[in-house]
Write a protein that holds these residues in place. Structure first.
Motif, PDB file in Angstrom:
ATOM      1  N   VAL A  76      -5.830  21.167 -32.672  1.00  0.00           N
ATOM      2  CA  VAL A  76      -4.536  20.861 -33.280  1.00  0.00           C
ATOM      3  C   VAL A  76      -4.677  20.869 -34.798  1.00  0.00           C
ATOM      4  N   THR A  77      -5.550  20.001 -35.301  1.00  0.00           N
ATOM      5  CA  THR A  77      -5.873  19.962 -36.725  1.00  0.00           C
ATOM      6  C   THR A  77      -7.374  19.704 -36.858  1.00  0.00           C
ATOM      7  N   ARG A  78      -7.832  19.694 -38.085  1.00  0.00           N
ATOM      8  CA  ARG A  78      -9.251  19.424 -38.332  1.00  0.00           C
ATOM      9  C   ARG A  78      -9.686  18.081 -37.764  1.00  0.00           C
ATOM     10  N   GLY A  79      -8.778  17.129 -37.751  1.00  0.00           N
ATOM     11  CA  GLY A  79      -9.132  15.791 -37.263  1.00  0.00           C
ATOM     12  C   GLY A  79      -8.627  15.485 -35.865  1.00  0.00           C
TER      13      GLY A  79
ATOM     14  N   GLN B  61      -8.278  17.013 -31.863  1.00  0.00           N
ATOM     15  CA  GLN B  61      -8.509  17.977 -30.781  1.00  0.00           C
ATOM     16  C   GLN B  61      -8.184  17.266 -29.465  1.00  0.00           C
ATOM     17  N   ILE B  62      -7.414  17.935 -28.614  1.00  0.00           N
ATOM     18  CA  ILE B  62      -6.936  17.323 -27.381  1.00  0.00           C
ATOM     19  C   ILE B  62      -7.619  17.966 -26.180  1.00  0.00           C
ATOM     20  N   VAL B  63      -8.098  17.132 -25.250  1.00  0.00           N
ATOM     21  CA  VAL B  63      -8.692  17.652 -24.018  1.00  0.00           C
ATOM     22  C   VAL B  63      -7.577  18.146 -23.103  1.00  0.00           C
ATOM     23  N   VAL B  64      -7.713  19.400 -22.667  1.00  0.00           N
ATOM     24  CA  VAL B  64      -6.696  20.031 -21.819  1.00  0.00           C
ATOM     25  C   VAL B  64      -7.299  20.354 -20.455  1.00  0.00           C
ATOM     26  N   ASN B  65      -6.562  20.023 -19.408  1.00  0.00           N
ATOM     27  CA  ASN B  65      -6.912  20.424 -18.041  1.00  0.00           C
ATOM     28  C   ASN B  65      -5.715  21.170 -17.479  1.00  0.00           C
ATOM     29  N   GLU B  66      -5.849  22.491 -17.333  1.00  0.00           N
ATOM     30  CA  GLU B  66      -4.705  23.296 -16.912  1.00  0.00           C
ATOM     31  C   GLU B  66      -5.108  24.298 -15.837  1.00  0.00           C
ATOM     32  N   PRO B  67      -4.156  24.718 -15.001  1.00  0.00           N
ATOM     33  CA  PRO B  67      -4.457  25.707 -13.958  1.00  0.00           C
ATOM     34  C   PRO B  67      -4.637  27.104 -14.549  1.00  0.00           C
ATOM     35  N   PHE B  68      -5.571  27.839 -13.991  1.00  0.00           N
ATOM     36  CA  PHE B  68      -5.795  29.233 -14.372  1.00  0.00           C
ATOM     37  C   PHE B  68      -5.244  30.158 -13.293  1.00  0.00           C
ATOM     38  N   LEU B  69      -5.483  29.775 -12.063  1.00  0.00           N
ATOM     39  CA  LEU B  69      -4.953  30.472 -10.894  1.00  0.00           C
ATOM     40  C   LEU B  69      -4.541  29.425  -9.864  1.00  0.00           C
ATOM     41  N   PRO B  70      -3.415  29.619  -9.182  1.00  0.00           N
ATOM     42  CA  PRO B  70      -2.458  30.726  -9.299  1.00  0.00           C
ATOM     43  C   PRO B  70      -1.574  30.600 -10.533  1.00  0.00           C
ATOM     44  N   ILE B  71      -0.894  31.696 -10.879  1.00  0.00           N
ATOM     45  CA  ILE B  71       0.019  31.723 -12.020  1.00  0.00           C
ATOM     46  C   ILE B  71       1.394  31.244 -11.563  1.00  0.00           C
ATOM     47  N   GLU B  72       2.029  30.475 -12.424  1.00  0.00           N
ATOM     48  CA  GLU B  72       3.401  30.043 -12.154  1.00  0.00           C
ATOM     49  C   GLU B  72       4.288  30.571 -13.274  1.00  0.00           C
TER      50      GLU B  72
ATOM     51  N   LEU C 150     -12.244  30.296 -27.187  1.00  0.00           N
ATOM     52  CA  LEU C 150     -12.166  30.276 -28.650  1.00  0.00           C
ATOM     53  C   LEU C 150     -11.570  28.967 -29.148  1.00  0.00           C
ATOM     54  N   ASP C 151     -10.603  28.437 -28.423  1.00  0.00           N
ATOM     55  CA  ASP C 151      -9.999  27.143 -28.756  1.00  0.00           C
ATOM     56  C   ASP C 151     -11.051  26.038 -28.706  1.00  0.00           C
ATOM     57  N   SER C 152     -11.893  26.092 -27.694  1.00  0.00           N
ATOM     58  CA  SER C 152     -12.954  25.095 -27.534  1.00  0.00           C
ATOM     59  C   SER C 152     -13.954  25.160 -28.681  1.00  0.00           C
ATOM     60  N   VAL C 153     -14.367  26.367 -29.043  1.00  0.00           N
ATOM     61  CA  VAL C 153     -15.351  26.528 -30.121  1.00  0.00           C
ATOM     62  C   VAL C 153     -14.758  26.086 -31.458  1.00  0.00           C
ATOM     63  N   THR C 154     -13.493  26.400 -31.694  1.00  0.00           N
ATOM     64  CA  THR C 154     -12.829  25.950 -32.924  1.00  0.00           C
ATOM     65  C   THR C 154     -12.791  24.428 -32.981  1.00  0.00           C
ATOM     66  N   SER C 155     -12.487  23.810 -31.855  1.00  0.00           N
ATOM     67  CA  SER C 155     -12.457  22.343 -31.784  1.00  0.00           C
ATOM     68  C   SER C 155     -13.843  21.756 -32.011  1.00  0.00           C
ATOM     69  N   GLU C 156     -14.860  22.441 -31.492  1.00  0.00           N
ATOM     70  CA  GLU C 156     -16.237  21.972 -31.687  1.00  0.00           C
ATOM     71  C   GLU C 156     -16.596  21.935 -33.170  1.00  0.00           C
ATOM     72  N   HIS C 157     -16.287  23.008 -33.890  1.00  0.00           N
ATOM     73  CA  HIS C 157     -16.588  23.060 -35.323  1.00  0.00           C
ATOM     74  C   HIS C 157     -15.811  21.988 -36.083  1.00  0.00           C
ATOM     75  N   ALA C 158     -14.564  21.759 -35.676  1.00  0.00           N
ATOM     76  CA  ALA C 158     -13.755  20.726 -36.325  1.00  0.00           C
ATOM     77  C   ALA C 158     -14.343  19.341 -36.077  1.00  0.00           C
ATOM     78  N   ALA C 159     -14.746  19.091 -34.828  1.00  0.00           N
ATOM     79  CA  ALA C 159     -15.326  17.786 -34.481  1.00  0.00           C
ATOM     80  C   ALA C 159     -16.643  17.558 -35.221  1.00  0.00           C
ATOM     81  N   ARG C 160     -17.457  18.610 -35.328  1.00  0.00           N
ATOM     82  CA  ARG C 160     -18.741  18.467 -36.022  1.00  0.00           C
ATOM     83  C   ARG C 160     -18.535  18.278 -37.525  1.00  0.00           C
ATOM     84  N   THR C 161     -17.551  18.969 -38.092  1.00  0.00           N
ATOM     85  CA  THR C 161     -17.252  18.790 -39.516  1.00  0.00           C
ATOM     86  C   THR C 161     -16.861  17.346 -39.799  1.00  0.00           C
TER      87      THR C 161
END
Length: 288
Positions: A177-180, A182-193, A233-244
């Motif tokens: 979301v921002t540098r400070g 990051q939200i944990v997301v649990n979402e369906p991948f399959l099936p598609i709605e 990519l969202d996860s890796v971006t959040s990782e860098h933000a959290a580490r910063t």
């Protein structure tokens, strides 16, 4: 004097640590900026692809894609994105906690019917601690998201879904979301709605060639692969933000501790000088 030397050594140690945390903060910040540019470019593409799916699918009653089918869940696959390294606050712990929560909700299926795909050594370690076996080793790609790797894993999950080997796929990752924040997301991948957004309508003057069904057949696998890549990519971006953030806090704490130790060192040094002067003055009076 021994106490003064001990405090001086501690100050040097804290300053050395501060240099390390400061360097790590700058490295993480540079990586964050690069990841942010990538995710900002990818988000609109991924969202527009899904919007096309919603609009097309909502206007074609005859479309019968297997990826739309919802069936009773007897076997599930869960993909969790974390990192290979720590020093990122609760980044990895949050994913591990969420994974435990999701697994608990599917306990009734039996351990053999819960397939886990941990992306990153930290979450892979959590999977082993829970007594599960990973479906593969994905540590090499954890910190380096690429469309090719996402295509391979998403393709494998899609094939398993089509063959009926799994009935549902879920993703667990951090959404940047921002540098400070990051939200944990649990979402369906399959099936598609593919639900059409409220207030949206498919414009009747659109010309679709060759036909909606053919386009959807080609569009759906593309959307799923892009969605998987976006989550990584969202996860890796959040990782860098959290580490910063974590390294900035550590650097600030080291600065505060250095100031406290320096103040204590100066007080003890002043006290030592005062005691020496008193001893000299006392010795002078004794000699008279």
């Amino acid at each position: 004097m021994a106490q003064l030397k001990e405090i001086k050594n501690r100050i040097q140690s804290v300053r050395s640590t501060q240099k390390i945390t400061s360097a790590m903060m700058m490295i993480a910040s540079a990586r964050l900026q690069k990841s942010q540019r990538s995710i900002r470019n990818l988000y609109p593409y991924e969202q527009n692809l899904y919007r096309m799916l919603q609009l097309l699918a909502s206007q074609e009653e005859g479309i019968d894609s297997p990826f739309f089918h919802t069936r009773p869940v007897k076997r599930i696959a869960i993909v969790a994105f974390a990192s290979n390294t720590g020093l990122a606050g609760r980044f990895n712990d949050n994913i591990a906690d969420k994974l435990k929560e999701v697994i608990q909700s599917y306990r009734s299926l039996g351990k053999e019917n819960i397939l886990l795909y941990p992306i990153g050594e930290k979450v892979a370690k959590a999977v082993r601690a829970m007594g599960f076996q990973s479906r593969g080793d994905y540590n090499a790609i954890s910190g380096n998201p690429s469309y090719n790797s996402a295509q391979q894993i998403a393709g494998e999950l899609m094939q398993m879904y089509l063959k009926g080997e799994i009935d549902r796929v879920e993703l667990i990752y951090h959404h940047f979301v921002t540098r400070g924040t990051q939200i944990v997301v649990n979402e369906p991948f399959l099936p598609i709605e593919p639900r059409i957004p409220e207030g949206e309508k498919f414009a009747p003057n659109y010309i679709v060639e060759p036909d909606r069904k053919t386009i959807l057949t080609q569009l759906i696998p593309k959307i799923l692969k892009v969605k998987f890549y976006t989550a990584h990519l969202d996860s890796v971006t959040s990782e860098h933000a959290a580490r910063t953030t974590a390294m900035r806090i550590a650097t600030d704490n080291a600065e505060d501790l250095t100031e406290e130790l320096t103040l204590e060192y100066n007080k003890l040094r002043q006290q030592s000088i005062t005691n020496e002067l008193l001893d000299l003055v006392g010795g002078s009076f004794d000699s008279q």
